[in-house]
Enzyme design. Structure first.
Site, PDB file in Angstrom:
ATOM      1  CG  ASP A 529      -1.772   1.241   1.296  1.00 20.29           C
ATOM      2  OD1 ASP A 529      -2.551   1.472   0.349  1.00 20.29           O
ATOM      3  OD2 ASP A 529      -1.630   2.006   2.268  1.00 20.29           O
ATOM      4  CG  HIS A 532       3.629   6.599  -4.569  1.00 24.61           C
ATOM      5  ND1 HIS A 532       2.477   5.838  -4.464  1.00 24.61           N
ATOM      6  CD2 HIS A 532       3.284   7.854  -4.205  1.00 24.61           C
ATOM      7  CE1 HIS A 532       1.487   6.610  -4.076  1.00 24.61           C
ATOM      8  NE2 HIS A 532       1.943   7.835  -3.916  1.00 24.61           N
ATOM      9  CG  ASP A 630      -7.547   2.972  -4.075  1.00 22.16           C
ATOM     10  OD1 ASP A 630      -7.655   2.606  -5.265  1.00 22.16           O
ATOM     11  OD2 ASP A 630      -6.454   3.127  -3.516  1.00 22.16           O
TER      12      ASP A 630
END
Length: 1528
Positions: A529, A532, A630
């Site tokens: 999750d 980055h 999401d």
């Protein structure tokens, strides 16, 4: 190695750092590391952290790989290190030279192997179909199977769960309160489930349902109410460990108090009520923020210096009499603020030493002077503080812009969440920091910062920053993200602070490692999750721990770096298996189709790649989802009708695919990861449309998704690896998946509905589609339809979808039964294009149809027959092959057998022949229209182009287009060979027969099968070449074999034989029938000087070039008979005691060179020593073309003028000792339009005092450096650039070698003459070879060595010496300074007559050559310090520069290749005599110099730069390198 094993080769090149290049490999592959051109010949070390056998992986432990030498250590051009890849993960490698630093490196990714079912069947990565579930919406664990069964029944084979841990107060799926505890909501009353129960469930799903389970890991943050963060606040960014956040924290608290005031209506009188409804109120908000918040906080004081305090400190420094040390600083130094480490207001300072330098250097100690200095200092500080104020002001501007923009979006925008009035639970802006205390005033809150026991609990929240550098941690010092309010903040989560290593925060590292291990134990894969924003070193360490628990760990992530290179960095460092990509990112169907093409598969009709091939960079493997869990709901963003066609497009991608739960049920809103608390419906076959808590295949598009998922998995498992995407119109996409083995295709046509068909007008009629091949069936056709059902009402307990839509679908039907399409005409285009026309009747927006397509029966047969023939090259083609009952007779014979019947001369025709050679035989090389002609008419011409096209699958190349358009190229290959006759005709007939199959297959397949045939035939031919050559070649390295092909390339017969006839008394002379005269004629192989300029006609053969190249290209390769014939043919042309330079077939010969005869004699010597019974050549008859110097050429085959070769040799020696002096026949412009009259006078004699051969004059050039000026502008026409008259050093060496050899041969009784008899002044004189040999030996170093000592009695011209410790280039030149020029020619003498040189002197001279002349590829022909040196050869440039015009500098600097071989051989010879250390260093040098020699031109410009005027490939260049490798 078995043909089906897979090997990839990674070339290492110096200074090549590939950390951002992705190399993907599979388990079971062998990876070879080989040296690229920049590293060959160097002592390279290679390290990797791939674990050694029986060792565990540790990313910090590197093993040094051993080099494998397949051809022995003498030649390391083929050496490699290898890894047998058996363990999934990310591995690093690095390399360097000697004991030096790393000079390159990168990563490799080894994909995991996923297995399902009780049989542990492999689940290919491209067959994955994943469905995401919000774990909190699954209810109690004992109900999960009923809800997860929806995934099973709709064809998914992977389930992705959001975190299963205990959640924080927000109930967000990604705000975890306790990483160790299973969410208590999963345990019903009276029961407590554990991780073991979860593990049992995932194992059951894997074995019984064939489904892989993966879940998220969250490393960036923890819930604000995590108990452990209260106990260990050091794990977050707080005001104690991160004091740089203090100004941002104060601002955050002030904004909270301002928000509370707005919520309480305190700003209503200022026209800012709690409910913000207009742009005007936004403007008012902006003004109030400036006035009541930002200005009041005076945050600039955190950046500023306390001026008064600093001035007083400076005053004390001055009063103490301190002065600056050292010299005055240059330029204008500038004061800088030194930030207070605790970030207290007005507590910063400046560098007092710099202040003293700037303001105190020229002051006295008097009070007035000190005050003046302090005033200047104060002014500077005030200016500095103004800059600090401006800096903070810019931060404020950015912060207010962000706040105002956020409020406008959240409370005004129609597309925003429209949060309503400002309240304490819905504040104006999200809080950036935790505040675990009771409410208090801002003044009291500021006091909390001062007490570390309180300040440590003031923790920064996490979030993400739009467009930020993902490699930067936005919470660390140096970032102003929190101060500038740039964070899109998650107010329910605390950002975690790991530091650089576990010791920086031991509890956090240990806690998260244990969390990772628990997760990896029970799940087959992890989704990273917020990848980055996760510190790379943290994720690396955690995933390494996970892989210890589960070696075949599947890792996915979604990256938002905006850069493929940056994506690769994350993939490489973390070993990410698949990157999540989303169809929802496409704005239209065209972009959606492009994503399918981008994320996987090769183009349809791609070339078949060899099992051993270079490791090519790739893009990250994709997990292509129609929508992520999401993201926004497609029903809202597009239309409900787009769900099915977009799913179909995604399912046709050659990569992992998937969706999120709710998409298939047509849930018309985003299922919020934060707010959603309802449960997913369960699976029930009996569910009605009105059943909100149950679903089945009649729900939404679930029936369509089942069919699409099954199709997706079938395509991956059956090898449909090729992809073609066709945009039929602006809304309709056709995706083809093709199997390169069976040539079956699946074509899916999807009509998207990005806009609602009820409000948007779509085209009524679509143009027909033409599908090549035979449609076997309609796999499925489906469209979304409305049905009678109640209107949608959002259920309070269950996540329900739109009940009024379902899929109308038919599977596995005949084309005639389709409702959506109608069959049009079936047409054939040419003899191989079978096309079916499809008419779209009811492909309404929201519809999908998939066809199974095969080749038409005839094409299927032809491909099968073709593959049967190709299986002789690679058993890969056995699959899909068919036996042809009517196979042509020629195809019953293996091509290997047919090619084995070819001579090397015939192999020259099969493989090579440049355009000029082809034209001489009445043809030409194949010309690709709109591109260029091929370099060769033979197979090499095609292979060279295909080797460039194949790795890139460049099917759009003009070469491939030409193959698709017609049979011209195919026919050229076979027809050309059939016309040649003999054994070549049989090979041509084989090609013709096998190409007949190609002509009857679909044109899009022609390039790949043409490539397979040509490459198979080429490999067979090359093997046949090496089988006919010496063991040195047969057993040699790749480099030796590549160079040996130069022998075949350069040695051929041609349409007109280039050599004069040999004596009919000789045995084994090749003959052929002349097609014109119908008479037999000799067809001996001749050696071309270079391609393409010296390949045919009278300019093909040159005496000097031939005999410099003959040892390397013919003797060392084992072509003894052909070498014999060339030696004897040139012997027959002897005239005046010389061998011609330009042979001109013997009848147009020019005898204008002094060195060719000595190279000829050297080759006879080499022949006798290398060839078994080689001295027999001395007795061979030589058919003299010129029985006397003045006779006309005798061109008929006759024995009348025959002499044994030993007689001709003796004649050459006798004529030189007697003295050769004549004028060229037909002297004048008819034979040389540039030479002056004096230049046609030829002279070659022996100096009676030294024994040296000498000759020439200032107007001709009788050695290999033979450039004649031809520029009128520069006035150099008729002037030789390098006459080298007198005794040229290499001729002296060659003549010494010949004299010594003849002396020894006579002593052994193999040569009848012991001396040479001449006439001088009317008397007969006899000079013995022993006497002549001794004379040269005694005089050579006296005359040629340049000691540099002015007192050296042997030095006649000490004033001309400009390089010491070298050997002269000549002796007795008409221009004495030319003798002293440094050139590489003495290295030739060192090789052929090493006895002339004392070891130390030779070694010193070679060191000078290496330092001054050796280039990257060739060797400079003149000392770069010489006044006339010019390293760039341009034969077309005509100007007034005497030294360069019209290429006058041909041998005055450009770097020639062939002398390098002699330099290296000389180096090796004398290094052995210098000692082992020098020899080892020389071997290293030799390998390093030879490394880039792949294609060998005539010369290069200075520093190895390409020269367009050079021959592309030169015989002597190849030959001398082969000789060097032989010496090694």
């Amino acid at each position: 190695m078995l043909r089906n094993s897979q090997t990839r080769v990674l070339l290492l090149n110096d200074m090549e750092r590939l950390e951002r290049t992705l190399f993907r490999l599979e388990q079971g592959f062998e990876l070879q590391f080989r040296l690229g051109p920049t590293l060959q010949g160097k002592s390279v070390y290679l390290h990797t952290n791939y674990p050694a056998p029986r060792k565990k992986f540790d990313s910090s432990v590197f093993q040094q790989l051993e080099w494998v030498f397949p051809n022995g250590s003498y030649d390391d051009s083929d050496k490699y290190c290898k890894l047998d890849l058996e363990i999934a993960g990310s591995y690093q490698y690095y390399f360097g030279c000697g004991n030096g630093e790393r000079t390159g490196g990168g990563y490799i990714i080894v994909d995991p192997v996923l297995r399902v079912g009780h049989e542990r069947k492999v689940l290919p990565l491209d067959s994955i179909t994943v469905q995401t579930y919000l774990a909190k919406c699954l209810g109690p664990l004992d109900e999960w199977q009923d809800r997860l069964k929806v995934a099973k029944e709709t064809g998914y084979n992977m389930i992705h769960f959001t975190p299963l841990q205990k959640l924080g107060i927000s109930k967000s799926c990604y705000s975890i309160a306790d990483q160790m505890e299973l969410n208590p909501d999963f345990s019903p009353h009276g029961k407590k489930y554990t991780w073991m129960d979860v593990g049992n469930l995932t194992e059951k799903l894997k074995k019984d349902w064939n489904m892989i389970c993966i879940t998220d890991v969250v490393y960036n943050h923890t819930a604000v109410n995590s108990k452990w963060i209260r106990l260990h606040p050091e794990c977050g960014y707080n005001l104690v460990n991160s004091p740089h956040l203090k100004p941002a924290w104060i601002l955050d608290r002030a904004l909270w108090h301002f928000s509370c005031a707005v919520a309480d209506g305190k700003y209503s009188d200022s026209s800012l009520p709690p409910l913000i409804e207009s742009e005007k109120q936004i403007k008012i908000l902006q003004g109030l923020l400036w006035k009541d918040v930002f200005t009041q906080l005076k945050l600039w004081e955190f950046l500023q210096v306390n001026v008064e305090k600093a001035v007083e400190q400076f005053r004390k420094v001055l009063q103490a009499g301190n002065k600056p040390l050292g010299p005055e600083l240059e330029g204008k130094p500038k004061l800088k603020v030194i930030q207070d480490s605790q970030y207290r207001r007005l507590n910063n300072t400046v560098d007092m030493h710099l202040a003293l330098e700037m303001f105190g250097r020229h002051t006295s100690n008097g009070p007035k002077s000190i005050q003046e200095c302090c005033d200047f200092f104060k002014k500077s500080l005030e200016e500095l503080n103004v800059e600090c104020f401006k800096e903070m002001h810019s931060h404020h501007e950015k912060a207010i812009e962000g706040i105002v923009g956020t409020v406008a979006y959240e409370r005004l925008a129609s597309h925003g969440p429209q949060l309503g009035p400002v309240t304490r639970t819905s504040p104006l802006v999200t809080r950036y920091f935790t505040f675990p205390f009771e409410d208090m005033t801002l003044e009291l809150e500021n006091q909390l910062m001062l007490d570390p026991n309180d300040a440590c609990h003031l923790l920064a929240h996490n979030g993400w920053v739009m467009g930020d550098d993902p490699l930067r941690n936005f919470a660390e010092a140096g970032s102003n993200v929190y101060l500038r309010r740039e964070l899109i903040c998650w107010g329910d989560s605390v950002k975690l602070r790991y530091g650089e290593k576990p010791e920086d925060c031991p509890y956090l590292w240990a806690h998260m490692k244990k969390y990772t291990e628990i997760t990896a134990k029970h799940f087959s894969g992890l989704r990273l999750d917020n990848c980055h924003s996760t510190p790379l070193h943290v994720a690396e360490a955690m995933l390494a721990a996970a892989r210890v628990v589960r070696p075949n760990l599947y890792v996915i992530a979604e990256l938002f770096t905006g850069s493929e290179e940056l994506d690769n960095l994350f993939v490489n460092r973390l070993g990410i298996t698949s990157l999540i990509r989303e169809a929802m990112s496409a704005g239209d169907s065209r972009e959606e189709g492009r994503l399918v093409y981008r994320f996987g598969g090769e183009p349809v009709g791609s070339f078949i790649q060899p099992n051993l091939r270079p490791l090519s960079p790739s893009i990250a493997h994709a997990m292509f989802l129609d929508v992520t869990h999401d993201n926004q709901c497609p029903v809202q963003v597009r239309s409900v009708f787009d769900a099915l066609p977009s799913s179909a497009i995604v399912s046709m991608a050659c990569c992992a695919s998937g969706s999120t739960r709710g998409y298939d049920e047509l849930v018309p809103h985003q299922i919020s990861v934060v707010k959603e608390e309802r449960l997913y419906p369960k699976w029930s076959p009996e569910a009605l449309p009105s059943s909100v808590g149950e679903v089945n295949l009649q729900t939404g598009i679930m029936a369509g998704k089942l069919a699409l998922n099954k199709l997706h998995q079938e395509l991956a498992e059956k090898g449909f690896t090729q992809v073609f995407v066709d945009q039929l119109d602006e809304d309709t996409v056709a995706v083809t998946r093709h199997c390169p083995t069976t040539h079956q295709s699946v074509v899916t046509v999807a009509r998207t509905a990005f806009k609602n068909p009820e409000t948007h007008k779509y085209k009524e009629h679509l143009p027909p589609m033409y599908i090549p091949g035979k449609i076997e069936e309609v796999i499925l056709e489906a469209r979304l339809i409305e049905r009678a059902a109640e209107s949608y009402v959002k259920d309070e307990k269950f996540i329900n979808g739109l009940p009024s839509y379902t899929v109308e679908m038919h599977e596995h039907i005949e084309l005639k039964d389709s409702v959506i399409v109608k069959q049009g005409n079936t047409t054939t285009k040419g003899r191989s294009e079978f096309v079916e026309e499809i008419l779209f009747e009811k492909l309404t927006p929201g519809s999908v149809i998939a066809f199974r397509v095969s080749l038409d029966p005839n094409s299927q047969e032809m491909v099968g027959f073709l593959r049967a023939q190709l299986s002789q090259f690679n058993r890969l083609y056995k699959s899909g092959s068919l036996a042809d009952s009517n196979v042509p007779g020629i195809l019953k014979i293996a091509l290997e057998f047919l090619i084995s019947k070819l001579t090397l001369a015939e192999l020259n025709v099969l493989l090579f022949c440049c355009d000029a050679e082809e034209q001489e035989d009445g043809g030409g090389c194949y010309n690709v229209p709109s591109w260029m002609p091929l370099k060769y008419g033979g197979l090499q011409g095609f292979v060279s182009v295909l080797s460039e096209i194949r790795p890139k699958n460049d099917l759009g190349h003009p070469f491939c287009e030409n193959l698709r358009q017609g049979d011209w190229m195919i026919d050229f290959v076979s027809t050309r060979l059939i016309k040649k006759g003999g054994a070549l005709r049989e090979v041509g007939k084989w090609f013709s027969a096998v190409f007949e199959y190609i002509k009857h297959i679909p044109r899009y397949l022609v390039p790949c099968y043409f490539d397979a045939i040509i490459v198979g035939a080429y490999a067979t031919a090359v093997d046949a070449v090496f089988n006919q050559m010496s063991s040195f070649i047969k057993d040699g390295s790749t480099m030796v074999k590549q160079l040996a092909l130069g022998s075949v390339q350069m040695c051929g017969v041609g349409g007109v034989p280039a050599l004069p006839p040999l004596s009919p008394e000789l045995e084994d002379i090749p003959v052929r029938m002349n097609p014109v005269t119908k008479q037999k004629e000799q067809c001996c192989v001749s050696l071309a000087a270079g391609l393409p300029h010296f390949s045919t006609g009278i300019f093909r053969c040159w005496g000097r070039d031939t005999f410099i190249a003959l040892r390397g290209l013919m003797l060392l390769t084992g072509r003894y008979l052909e070498a014999r014939n060339i030696i004897l043919a040139f012997a027959g042309t002897m005239r005046h005691g010389l061998i011609p330079n330009l042979l001109g077939r013997g009848v147009s010969a020019r005898y204008n060179c002094r060195d060719a005869v000595w190279w000829w004699l050297q080759c006879i010597q080499d022949y006798c020593s290398i060839v078994p019974n080689g001295i027999d050549i001395l007795m061979c008859p030589v058919s003299r073309v010129y029985p006397t110097d003045d006779s006309e050429p005798q061109t008929q085959e006759t024995v009348l003028n025959d002499q044994p070769l030993f007689v001709v040799i003796q004649e050459a020696m006798q004529r030189h000792l007697q003295g050769i002096e004549f004028r060229e026949r037909n002297a004048g412009p008819q034979i040389d339009c540039n030479m002056r009259d004096e230049g046609f006078n030829v002279e070659a004699k022996v100096n009676p005092d030294t024994g040296f051969v000498y000759g020439g004059n200032g107007f001709n050039c009788g050695t290999w450096m033979d450039k004649m000026g031809d520029s009128d502008k520069a006035h150099n026409r008729g002037v030789p650039a390098t006459p080298r008259d007198g005794s040229a050093v290499e001729i002296v060496g060659l003549s010494k070698s010949a004299v010594r050899w003849l002396m020894m041969m006579n002593e052994r009784g193999d040569f009848p003459y012991s001396s040479v008899t001449i006439h001088r002044d009317g008397k007969e004189l006899s000079v013995s070879y022993q006497q002549w040999n001794q004379q040269i030996q005694e005089n050579f170093e006296k005359v040629f060595y340049v000691s540099g000592d002015p007192a050296d009695p042997n030095e006649q011209h000490p004033e001309l010496v400009h390089k010491k410790c070298i050997y002269k280039d000549s002796f007795g030149a008409s221009s004495a300074w030319c003798d002293y020029q440094l050139r590489p020619n003495f290295t030739i003498a060192m090789v052929v007559a090493p006895e002339l040189f004392s070891v130390q002197r030779a070694w010193n001279a070679l060191e000078v050559v290496e330092k001054k002349l050796l280039g990257p590829l060739g060797i400079k022909t003149l000392d770069p310090d010489d006044l006339v040196y010019c390293g760039v050869y341009d034969n077309s440039l005509d100007n007034e520069n005497y030294n360069c015009a019209k290429g006058f500098n041909y041998h005055q600097g450009p770097e020639w290749l062939w002398p390098v071989g002699f330099f290296l051989r000389a180096k090796l010879y004398f290094a052995k005599r210098m000692g082992q250390e020098e020899y080892n260093q020389t071997v290293f040098l030799v390998k390093n110099v030879l490394s880039p020699w792949k294609g060998l031109p005539e010369l290069t410009n200075e520093n190895g730069n390409y020269c367009p005027f050079s021959c592309e490939t030169q015989a002597w260049s190849i030959a001398t390198v082969l000789e060097t490798l032989y010496d090694l």
